[in-house]
Design a protein around this motif. Structure first.
Motif: not given
Length: 297
Positions: A21-27
């Motif tokens: 599982h992979r997650l990209r987050v944009g602060p």
């Protein structure tokens, strides 16, 4: 901090990985989850509509990913808020009549802590910015587990000296085909502005080629999200998320949005409508909610 443009370039983003599982987050892109992908036996599965854009005007976000709705969910009619006997003017989105989805999704967030599978973000709005009279801070915790559970938690604190109306919600754009949920009330609405509650008898909503929206309350806190084939997701809410917004835009995605209050709750409550879910947050008080998305085989 409010900003004119969101930055989702690779160097400004976080990647969380746990097993397949992979997650990209944009602060710097409104604290958004930009994508969530699992490598399944039949190939990669994008649970959320992935955001590919690297930057965009803060008021014209790509319709994808998952972002927090703070300090209110959905719309405030004509960007005017009837609160404490006064009419408060909030800045509407550019080109729109209504205030929409709160300020948090147009702000730059700080990374407070990060590991390979967990991120803690924070942001703060000074009093008066964007027309919102109260200062508040927000903490978002995102956790990805090896068994395919995504957990998101929000904690909103009133940092002002005066009580403020408060609401929280989460706005995912799913690639799913349908959602199954139980709620006692459905709100009549016009042009996506809630009017009054009525009994609800529907339990399943389908993504179609037409555009539609449902505002629900008295929701049990669980929704089963399904695809035409393969695994689905179970959404489970924590805290006072007993309202649910369902939205389909011309078949492009299916939104399933837990929230603490109905659309335009502050004005509906001021007019005497019951059951809006509107909350008052005392100075120094904190409102917390959470949501888990679990892969269901």
């Amino acid at each position: 901090m409010m900003t004119a443009r969101m930055d989702a370039t690779a160097q400004r983003c976080l990647t969380l990985t746990r097993g397949p599982h992979r997650l990209r987050v944009g602060p710097a892109a409104g604290g958004r989850i930009l994508s969530w992908t699992s490598d399944l036996p039949d190939g990669p599965q994008d649970w959320l509509v992935p955001i590919q854009a690297q930057e965009w005007p803060a008021h014209e976000w790509p319709k994808g990913g998952l972002f927090p709705l703070v300090p209110f969910s959905n719309r405030i009619r004509n960007a005017r808020m009837n609160w404490g006997g006064q009419m408060i003017r909030i800045h509407p989105l550019t080109g729109q009549a209504h205030a929409l989805h709160g300020q948090a999704q147009r702000m730059v967030w700080d990374v407070l802590d990060a590991t390979d599978h967990r991120a803690v973000l924070g942001t703060r709005l000074p009093a008066g910015e964007d027309g919102w009279p109260w200062a508040w801070s927000l903490r978002q915790t995102i956790h990805l587990s090896a068994d395919g559970v995504l957990d998101v938690e929000l904690a909103l604190t009133n940092e002002d000296t005066q009580p403020m109306p408060a609401g929280l919600g989460l706005h995912p754009y799913f690639t799913a085909d349908a959602v199954h949920a139980f709620a006692s009330k459905d709100w009549a609405h016009e042009q996506e502005l809630a009017l009054f509650p009525r009994p609800n008898r529907q339990t399943r909503w389908q993504r179609t080629d037409s555009t539609w929206t449902s505002f629900l309350s008295g929701w049990t806190g669980r929704a089963d999200i399904t695809w035409s084939s393969g695994p689905g997701l179970t959404l489970q809410a924590r805290g006072p998320l007993d309202h649910l917004v369902l939205h389909c835009n011309a078949g492009r995605y299916l939104c399933v949005e837990p929230a603490t209050h109905v659309c335009d709750a502050v004005n509906l409550a001021a007019s005497g409508i019951q059951g809006t879910g509107l909350r008052t947050l005392a100075p120094g008080g904190t409102l917390s909610v959470g949501m888990t998305l679990s892969i269901r085989t």
